[in-house]
Write a protein that holds these residues in place. Sequence first.
Motif, PDB file in Angstrom:
ATOM      1  N   PHE A 289       0.829  -1.208   0.000  1.00  0.00           N
ATOM      2  CA  PHE A 289       0.000   0.000   0.000  1.00  0.00           C
ATOM      3  C   PHE A 289       0.864   1.258   0.000  1.00  0.00           C
ATOM      4  O   PHE A 289       0.761   2.094  -0.886  1.00  0.00           O
ATOM      5  CB  PHE A 289      -0.933  -0.022   1.207  1.00  0.00           C
ATOM      6  N   LEU A 290       1.745   1.389   0.976  1.00  0.00           N
ATOM      7  CA  LEU A 290       2.598   2.589   1.058  1.00  0.00           C
ATOM      8  C   LEU A 290       3.759   2.519   0.069  1.00  0.00           C
ATOM      9  O   LEU A 290       4.346   3.528  -0.264  1.00  0.00           O
ATOM     10  CB  LEU A 290       3.168   2.746   2.476  1.00  0.00           C
TER      11      LEU A 290
ATOM     12  N   GLU B 212      -2.710   4.596   9.908  1.00  0.00           N
ATOM     13  CA  GLU B 212      -1.950   4.173  11.092  1.00  0.00           C
ATOM     14  C   GLU B 212      -1.195   2.908  10.701  1.00  0.00           C
ATOM     15  O   GLU B 212      -1.804   1.934  10.267  1.00  0.00           O
ATOM     16  CB  GLU B 212      -2.916   3.899  12.240  1.00  0.00           C
TER      17      GLU B 212
ATOM     18  N   GLY C 224       1.322  -0.243  11.637  1.00  0.00           N
ATOM     19  CA  GLY C 224       1.915  -1.069  12.689  1.00  0.00           C
ATOM     20  C   GLY C 224       1.166  -0.956  13.995  1.00  0.00           C
ATOM     21  O   GLY C 224       0.007  -0.642  13.965  1.00  0.00           O
TER      22      GLY C 224
HETATM   23  P1  2BA Z   1       1.544  -1.432   3.612  1.00  0.00           P
HETATM   24  O1  2BA Z   1       0.848  -2.356   2.673  1.00  0.00           O
HETATM   25  O2  2BA Z   1       2.435  -0.412   3.003  1.00  0.00           O
HETATM   26  O3  2BA Z   1       0.410  -0.732   4.487  1.00  0.00           O
HETATM   27  C1  2BA Z   1       0.742   0.305   5.393  1.00  0.00           C
HETATM   28  C2  2BA Z   1      -0.482   0.768   6.135  1.00  0.00           C
HETATM   29  O4  2BA Z   1      -1.398   1.347   5.223  1.00  0.00           O
HETATM   30  C3  2BA Z   1      -1.244  -0.371   6.828  1.00  0.00           C
HETATM   31  O5  2BA Z   1      -0.677  -0.564   8.113  1.00  0.00           O
HETATM   32  C4  2BA Z   1      -2.675   0.157   6.871  1.00  0.00           C
HETATM   33  O6  2BA Z   1      -2.859   1.021   7.970  1.00  0.00           O
HETATM   34  C5  2BA Z   1      -2.739   1.007   5.605  1.00  0.00           C
HETATM   35  N1  2BA Z   1      -3.365   0.313   4.487  1.00  0.00           N
HETATM   36  C6  2BA Z   1      -2.920  -0.796   3.853  1.00  0.00           C
HETATM   37  N2  2BA Z   1      -3.740  -1.124   2.838  1.00  0.00           N
HETATM   38  C7  2BA Z   1      -4.728  -0.198   2.830  1.00  0.00           C
HETATM   39  C8  2BA Z   1      -5.878   0.035   2.011  1.00  0.00           C
HETATM   40  N3  2BA Z   1      -6.180  -0.767   0.995  1.00  0.00           N
HETATM   41  N4  2BA Z   1      -6.660   1.101   2.328  1.00  0.00           N
HETATM   42  C9  2BA Z   1      -6.379   1.917   3.352  1.00  0.00           C
HETATM   43  N5  2BA Z   1      -5.292   1.761   4.148  1.00  0.00           N
HETATM   44  C10 2BA Z   1      -4.479   0.716   3.895  1.00  0.00           C
HETATM   45  P2  2BA Z   1      -0.606  -2.024   8.713  1.00  0.00           P
HETATM   46  O7  2BA Z   1      -1.960  -2.689   8.615  1.00  0.00           O
HETATM   47  O8  2BA Z   1      -0.007  -1.905  10.062  1.00  0.00           O
HETATM   48  O9  2BA Z   1       0.370  -2.868   7.758  1.00  0.00           O
HETATM   49  C11 2BA Z   1       1.770  -2.638   7.752  1.00  0.00           C
HETATM   50  C12 2BA Z   1       2.428  -3.501   6.706  1.00  0.00           C
HETATM   51  O10 2BA Z   1       2.199  -4.872   7.042  1.00  0.00           O
HETATM   52  C13 2BA Z   1       1.842  -3.364   5.316  1.00  0.00           C
HETATM   53  O11 2BA Z   1       2.428  -2.253   4.651  1.00  0.00           O
HETATM   54  C14 2BA Z   1       2.231  -4.684   4.666  1.00  0.00           C
HETATM   55  O12 2BA Z   1       3.601  -4.675   4.295  1.00  0.00           O
HETATM   56  C15 2BA Z   1       2.055  -5.644   5.837  1.00  0.00           C
HETATM   57  N6  2BA Z   1       0.733  -6.278   5.834  1.00  0.00           N
HETATM   58  C16 2BA Z   1      -0.398  -5.812   6.416  1.00  0.00           C
HETATM   59  N7  2BA Z   1      -1.420  -6.659   6.236  1.00  0.00           N
HETATM   60  C17 2BA Z   1      -0.935  -7.683   5.523  1.00  0.00           C
HETATM   61  C18 2BA Z   1      -1.496  -8.888   4.994  1.00  0.00           C
HETATM   62  N8  2BA Z   1      -2.805  -9.231   5.184  1.00  0.00           N
HETATM   63  N9  2BA Z   1      -0.717  -9.741   4.292  1.00  0.00           N
HETATM   64  C19 2BA Z   1       0.605  -9.433   4.097  1.00  0.00           C
HETATM   65  N10 2BA Z   1       1.209  -8.312   4.561  1.00  0.00           N
HETATM   66  C20 2BA Z   1       0.453  -7.445   5.261  1.00  0.00           C
END
Ligand code: 2BA
Length: 109
Positions: free
Chosen positions: A36-37, A92, A94
């Motif tokens: 996402f980011l 938010e 982590g």
């Molecule tokens: P990212 O994918 O870069 O996501 C960073 C943050 O952006 C997420 O934090 C969440 O708050 C938000 N986010 C992600 N997808 C979104 C969307 N479609 N709409 C709105 N906001 C969204 P976290 O949930 O703490 O996740 C931190 C990182 O952990 C993620 O970085 C990803 O690398 C990993 N992650 C999270 N959920 C995952 C999953 N189900 N499977 C694999 N990796 C995951």
Amino acid sequence: MKLIVAVVQDKDRNRLQEALMKANFHATKLASTGGFLRAGNTTFLIGTDDQRVDEALRLIKNHCESRRQVVTPISSLDGHTDGYVMHPVEVEVGGATVFVLDVEQFKHF
Ligand code: 2BA
């Protein structure tokens, strides 16, 4: 035996690694990128006995902060936005995203 897969923010990786080593956990640290980011984060692979899973989860929880970030998301993994302007959003992130998997076999040759 279990495999803990923990995605954490880069800012927390050194503190967590030190805490895991001090507590005698074996861990592998991988450089990863959130979908996402599209920012760098760190993925820990921690293989451990079932009885120590809660202890490892506690360490992860205590050493990983959640933080708010304002980001302009990119709509697809290849970066093509097809002419759409993406607006900044506050998310938010982590402390940690954690998966706990059963390990079928563990070999160390
Ligand atoms: P990212 O994918 O870069 O996501 C960073 C943050 O952006 C997420 O934090 C969440 O708050 C938000 N986010 C992600 N997808 C979104 C969307 N479609 N709409 C709105 N906001 C969204 P976290 O949930 O703490 O996740 C931190 C990182 O952990 C993620 O970085 C990803 O690398 C990993 N992650 C999270 N959920 C995952 C999953 N189900 N499977 C694999 N990796 C995951």
